[in-house]
Design a protein around this motif. Structure first.
Motif, short mmCIF file in Angstrom:
data_model
loop_
_atom_site.label_atom_id
_atom_site.label_comp_id
_atom_site.label_asym_id
_atom_site.label_seq_id
_atom_site.Cartn_x
_atom_site.Cartn_y
_atom_site.Cartn_z
N SER A 1 -5.80 10.04 15.73
CA SER A 1 -5.88 9.54 17.10
C SER A 1 -4.49 9.69 17.72
O SER A 1 -3.61 10.32 17.15
CB SER A 1 -6.34 8.08 17.12
N LYS A 2 -4.31 9.05 18.86
CA LYS A 2 -3.02 9.16 19.56
C LYS A 2 -1.87 8.62 18.71
O LYS A 2 -0.78 9.19 18.69
CB LYS A 2 -3.10 8.41 20.88
N THR A 3 -2.11 7.54 17.99
CA THR A 3 -1.03 6.90 17.24
C THR A 3 -1.17 7.01 15.72
O THR A 3 -0.22 6.74 15.00
CB THR A 3 -0.94 5.40 17.60
N LYS A 4 -2.35 7.38 15.22
CA LYS A 4 -2.56 7.41 13.77
C LYS A 4 -2.25 8.79 13.21
O LYS A 4 -2.91 9.78 13.54
CB LYS A 4 -4.00 7.03 13.42
N ARG A 5 -1.24 8.84 12.32
CA ARG A 5 -0.84 10.09 11.67
C ARG A 5 -0.78 9.93 10.15
O ARG A 5 -0.34 10.82 9.45
CB ARG A 5 0.54 10.55 12.15
N PHE A 6 -1.17 8.77 9.64
CA PHE A 6 -1.14 8.50 8.21
C PHE A 6 -2.50 8.00 7.75
O PHE A 6 -3.28 7.46 8.53
CB PHE A 6 -0.08 7.44 7.87
N LYS A 7 -2.75 8.16 6.45
CA LYS A 7 -4.01 7.75 5.85
C LYS A 7 -3.69 6.88 4.63
O LYS A 7 -2.71 7.14 3.92
CB LYS A 7 -4.79 8.98 5.42
N LEU A 8 -4.50 5.87 4.38
CA LEU A 8 -4.31 4.99 3.23
C LEU A 8 -4.59 5.76 1.95
O LEU A 8 -5.65 6.36 1.79
CB LEU A 8 -5.24 3.78 3.33
N ASP A 9 -3.61 5.76 1.03
CA ASP A 9 -3.77 6.47 -0.25
C ASP A 9 -4.23 5.50 -1.34
O ASP A 9 -5.19 5.77 -2.03
CB ASP A 9 -2.45 7.14 -0.64
N VAL B 1 0.82 -1.21 0.00
CA VAL B 1 0.00 0.00 0.00
C VAL B 1 0.86 1.25 0.00
O VAL B 1 2.02 1.24 0.41
CB VAL B 1 -0.95 0.03 1.22
N ARG B 2 0.26 2.36 -0.48
CA ARG B 2 0.89 3.68 -0.40
C ARG B 2 0.13 4.45 0.67
O ARG B 2 -1.10 4.52 0.65
CB ARG B 2 0.79 4.41 -1.73
N ILE B 3 0.88 5.04 1.62
CA ILE B 3 0.26 5.82 2.69
C ILE B 3 0.72 7.26 2.61
O ILE B 3 1.81 7.55 2.11
CB ILE B 3 0.57 5.22 4.09
N VAL B 4 -0.13 8.18 3.08
CA VAL B 4 0.13 9.61 2.99
C VAL B 4 0.01 10.21 4.39
O VAL B 4 -0.87 9.85 5.16
CB VAL B 4 -0.88 10.29 2.05
N GLU B 5 0.91 11.15 4.66
CA GLU B 5 0.87 11.87 5.93
C GLU B 5 -0.47 12.61 6.03
O GLU B 5 -0.98 13.14 5.04
CB GLU B 5 2.04 12.86 5.96
N HIS B 6 -1.02 12.67 7.24
CA HIS B 6 -2.34 13.25 7.45
C HIS B 6 -2.36 13.92 8.82
O HIS B 6 -1.48 13.69 9.64
CB HIS B 6 -3.39 12.13 7.36
N ARG B 7 -3.37 14.71 9.05
CA ARG B 7 -3.50 15.33 10.38
C ARG B 7 -3.69 14.22 11.41
O ARG B 7 -4.14 13.12 11.08
CB ARG B 7 -4.69 16.29 10.40
N PRO B 8 -3.39 14.47 12.68
CA PRO B 8 -3.58 13.43 13.70
C PRO B 8 -5.04 12.99 13.78
O PRO B 8 -5.94 13.80 13.96
CB PRO B 8 -3.14 14.11 14.99
#
Length: 149
Positions: A66-74, A57-64
């Motif tokens: 949750s506490k640990t999630k800072r990326f979003k599935l692209d 998968v390709r992931i992209v930086e995103h706004r926070p």
């Protein structure tokens, strides 16, 4: 500011709308100038729960999120692992060629395993194998005869 994009392999999809992605990168060591493989695991937001374990998968930086999630599935570049790999339309040239090489390697390995298992199960032995075994046994007999004499 451009958002950071990375490519990794999904290692877990047990959580709802969250996947765990392992990103591997090569980094040159400062002193020894050797390449060191670095790995980092990211928690990634997957809105549709579409990614499965083993997907590339390709992931992209995103706004926070949750506490640990800072990326979003692209995008899902390659589905699954093994011979049933599907290539997504959004996959780049490098990912497609890498996936095709992996598919070919898996097919070659399966063919070699199936050929050997077929020969063993049918009891087929080639003439060259029989003649080489005969030569080896004759040379062993000659060596034993010389040792005794």
């Amino acid at each position: 500011m451009p958002k950071k994009k990375t490519i990794g392999i999904v290692t877990s999809d047990k959580l709802d709308k969250t996947i765990s992605v392992l990103v591997t990168r090569l980094k040159e060591h400062r002193r020894y100038k050797k390449y060191v493989r670095g790995r980092k695991k990211y928690m990634v937001h997957d809105e549709n729960n579409s990614a499965r374990v083993g997907d590339l998968v390709r992931i992209v930086e995103h706004r926070p999120i949750s506490k640990t999630k800072r990326f979003k599935l692209d995008a899902i570049l390659v589905r699954g692992v093994g011979p049933e790999v599907e290539l997504a339309e959004e996959a780049g040239v490098e990912e497609i060629s890498r996936a095709q090489r992996e598919i070919e390697a898996v097919k070659e390995a399966e063919e070699s395993v199936s050929e050997t298992s077929t020969e063993v199960s049918q009891g087929e032995v080639s003439q060259s194998e029989i003649s080489s075994e005969a030569v080896n046994s004759e040379s062993d007999n000659q060596v034993n005869a010389e040792d005794e004499g």
